[in-house]
Design a protein around this motif. Sequence first.
Motif, PDB file in Angstrom:
ATOM      1  N   GLU A   1      -5.208  -4.121  -5.596  1.00 47.16           N
ATOM      2  CA  GLU A   1      -4.968  -3.796  -6.922  1.00 47.16           C
ATOM      3  C   GLU A   1      -5.952  -2.746  -7.271  1.00 47.16           C
ATOM      4  O   GLU A   1      -5.529  -2.158  -8.057  1.00 47.16           O
ATOM      5  CB  GLU A   1      -4.748  -5.007  -7.710  1.00 47.16           C
ATOM      6  CG  GLU A   1      -3.654  -5.784  -7.573  1.00 47.16           C
ATOM      7  CD  GLU A   1      -3.456  -7.020  -8.532  1.00 47.16           C
ATOM      8  OE1 GLU A   1      -4.475  -7.227  -9.388  1.00 47.16           O
ATOM      9  OE2 GLU A   1      -2.539  -7.612  -8.779  1.00 47.16           O
TER      10      GLU A   1
ATOM     11  N   MET B   1       0.449  -1.361  -5.151  1.00 53.18           N
ATOM     12  CA  MET B   1       1.251  -1.552  -6.329  1.00 53.18           C
ATOM     13  C   MET B   1       2.229  -0.343  -6.486  1.00 53.18           C
ATOM     14  O   MET B   1       3.200  -0.665  -7.046  1.00 53.18           O
ATOM     15  CB  MET B   1       0.505  -1.914  -7.432  1.00 53.18           C
ATOM     16  CG  MET B   1      -0.443  -3.120  -7.372  1.00 53.18           C
ATOM     17  SD  MET B   1       0.686  -4.511  -6.765  1.00 53.18           S
ATOM     18  CE  MET B   1      -0.340  -5.703  -5.977  1.00 53.18           C
ATOM     19  N   LYS B   2       1.495   0.927  -6.551  1.00 52.74           N
ATOM     20  CA  LYS B   2       2.393   2.107  -6.761  1.00 52.74           C
ATOM     21  C   LYS B   2       3.412   2.067  -5.399  1.00 52.74           C
ATOM     22  O   LYS B   2       4.521   2.487  -5.989  1.00 52.74           O
ATOM     23  CB  LYS B   2       1.420   3.140  -6.705  1.00 52.74           C
ATOM     24  CG  LYS B   2       2.303   4.497  -7.139  1.00 52.74           C
ATOM     25  CD  LYS B   2       2.701   4.561  -8.377  1.00 52.74           C
ATOM     26  CE  LYS B   2       3.386   5.924  -8.636  1.00 52.74           C
ATOM     27  NZ  LYS B   2       4.049   6.028  -9.903  1.00 52.74           N
TER      28      LYS B   2
ATOM     29  N   LEU C   1       4.714  -0.374  -3.794  1.00 46.12           N
ATOM     30  CA  LEU C   1       5.856  -1.221  -3.983  1.00 46.12           C
ATOM     31  C   LEU C   1       6.781  -0.732  -5.105  1.00 46.12           C
ATOM     32  O   LEU C   1       8.017  -0.964  -5.014  1.00 46.12           O
ATOM     33  CB  LEU C   1       5.100  -2.776  -4.136  1.00 46.12           C
ATOM     34  CG  LEU C   1       4.586  -3.351  -3.117  1.00 46.12           C
ATOM     35  CD1 LEU C   1       3.747  -4.675  -3.660  1.00 46.12           C
ATOM     36  CD2 LEU C   1       5.483  -3.665  -2.061  1.00 46.12           C
ATOM     37  N   SER C   2       6.377  -0.289  -6.129  1.00 45.67           N
ATOM     38  CA  SER C   2       6.883   0.317  -7.200  1.00 45.67           C
ATOM     39  C   SER C   2       7.989   1.661  -6.737  1.00 45.67           C
ATOM     40  O   SER C   2       9.188   1.596  -7.158  1.00 45.67           O
ATOM     41  CB  SER C   2       6.135   0.762  -8.544  1.00 45.67           C
ATOM     42  OG  SER C   2       6.721   1.625  -9.394  1.00 45.67           O
ATOM     43  N   ILE C   3       7.382   2.355  -5.927  1.00 47.68           N
ATOM     44  CA  ILE C   3       8.143   3.446  -5.191  1.00 47.68           C
ATOM     45  C   ILE C   3       9.358   2.795  -4.351  1.00 47.68           C
ATOM     46  O   ILE C   3      10.761   3.137  -4.644  1.00 47.68           O
ATOM     47  CB  ILE C   3       7.487   4.388  -4.594  1.00 47.68           C
ATOM     48  CG1 ILE C   3       6.218   5.288  -5.550  1.00 47.68           C
ATOM     49  CG2 ILE C   3       8.253   5.385  -3.713  1.00 47.68           C
ATOM     50  CD1 ILE C   3       5.276   6.026  -4.667  1.00 47.68           C
TER      51      ILE C   3
ATOM     52  N   SER D   1      10.551  -0.035  -4.671  1.00 47.46           N
ATOM     53  CA  SER D   1      11.569  -0.666  -5.425  1.00 47.46           C
ATOM     54  C   SER D   1      12.553   0.028  -6.228  1.00 47.46           C
ATOM     55  O   SER D   1      13.692  -0.172  -6.253  1.00 47.46           O
ATOM     56  CB  SER D   1      10.767  -1.676  -6.519  1.00 47.46           C
ATOM     57  OG  SER D   1      11.732  -2.340  -7.284  1.00 47.46           O
ATOM     58  N   ALA D   2      12.104   1.347  -6.876  1.00 46.45           N
ATOM     59  CA  ALA D   2      12.934   2.249  -7.661  1.00 46.45           C
ATOM     60  C   ALA D   2      13.894   2.823  -6.702  1.00 46.45           C
ATOM     61  O   ALA D   2      14.902   3.133  -7.017  1.00 46.45           O
ATOM     62  CB  ALA D   2      11.989   3.121  -8.248  1.00 46.45           C
TER      63      ALA D   2
ATOM     64  N   SER E   1      15.790  -4.032  -4.370  1.00 45.52           N
ATOM     65  CA  SER E   1      14.595  -3.422  -5.356  1.00 45.52           C
ATOM     66  C   SER E   1      13.747  -4.512  -5.551  1.00 45.52           C
ATOM     67  O   SER E   1      12.747  -4.428  -6.302  1.00 45.52           O
ATOM     68  CB  SER E   1      15.385  -3.154  -6.516  1.00 45.52           C
ATOM     69  OG  SER E   1      15.874  -4.390  -7.196  1.00 45.52           O
ATOM     70  N   ARG E   2      13.723  -5.664  -4.649  1.00 44.42           N
ATOM     71  CA  ARG E   2      12.971  -6.646  -4.805  1.00 44.42           C
ATOM     72  C   ARG E   2      11.973  -6.941  -3.753  1.00 44.42           C
ATOM     73  O   ARG E   2      12.377  -6.887  -2.503  1.00 44.42           O
ATOM     74  CB  ARG E   2      13.658  -7.990  -4.771  1.00 44.42           C
ATOM     75  CG  ARG E   2      14.407  -8.146  -6.245  1.00 44.42           C
ATOM     76  CD  ARG E   2      14.927  -9.675  -6.313  1.00 44.42           C
ATOM     77  NE  ARG E   2      13.682 -10.652  -6.255  1.00 44.42           N
ATOM     78  CZ  ARG E   2      13.979 -11.721  -5.886  1.00 44.42           C
ATOM     79  NH1 ARG E   2      14.923 -12.153  -5.550  1.00 44.42           N
ATOM     80  NH2 ARG E   2      12.808 -12.568  -5.752  1.00 44.42           N
ATOM     81  N   TRP E   3      10.813  -6.832  -3.846  1.00 44.66           N
ATOM     82  CA  TRP E   3       9.353  -6.734  -2.945  1.00 44.66           C
ATOM     83  C   TRP E   3       8.581  -7.798  -3.353  1.00 44.66           C
ATOM     84  O   TRP E   3       8.191  -8.164  -4.313  1.00 44.66           O
ATOM     85  CB  TRP E   3       8.799  -5.432  -2.849  1.00 44.66           C
ATOM     86  CG  TRP E   3       9.931  -4.540  -2.141  1.00 44.66           C
ATOM     87  CD1 TRP E   3      10.880  -3.519  -2.814  1.00 44.66           C
ATOM     88  CD2 TRP E   3       9.972  -3.970  -0.866  1.00 44.66           C
ATOM     89  NE1 TRP E   3      11.440  -2.947  -1.894  1.00 44.66           N
ATOM     90  CE2 TRP E   3      11.090  -3.158  -0.774  1.00 44.66           C
ATOM     91  CE3 TRP E   3       9.358  -4.609   0.467  1.00 44.66           C
ATOM     92  CZ2 TRP E   3      11.602  -2.718   0.421  1.00 44.66           C
ATOM     93  CZ3 TRP E   3       9.808  -3.901   1.754  1.00 44.66           C
ATOM     94  CH2 TRP E   3      11.114  -3.016   1.670  1.00 44.66           C
TER      95      TRP E   3
END
Length: 103
Positions: free
Chosen positions: A9, A18-19, A21-23, A25-26, A33-35
């Motif tokens: 993190e 974390m970024k 995973l956000s990308i 998911s988006a 969209s779930r990781w």
Amino acid sequence: MSEYVRVIEQEDEGIGLMKALSILSANEHRNTSRWELVEKQCFKNGRLDETHIYVMSVYDKPDPHFEPTKFLVFEIEAMAKSYIMEDIENQLAELREEYDDED
């Protein structure tokens, strides 16, 4: 949360997990969209033997094209970077079109 996940993190280099995973998911990469970030600790003879950190795609309903898959951290970051590069290429193409229209 273990020290390994805290280290991930706090990454300063690149986009970080974390970024990434956000990308993913988006963009609903692999149609989800779930990781989940998974930390698996393996013990042998009462002592910590190994720690595995990976990311897994999660599906609420079965998907005919994809099944839950494990990815290593560097694979997730690479996939997220490809989305970033694609976005940059699209923006450059739009700028070129605008420039060509002005001429």
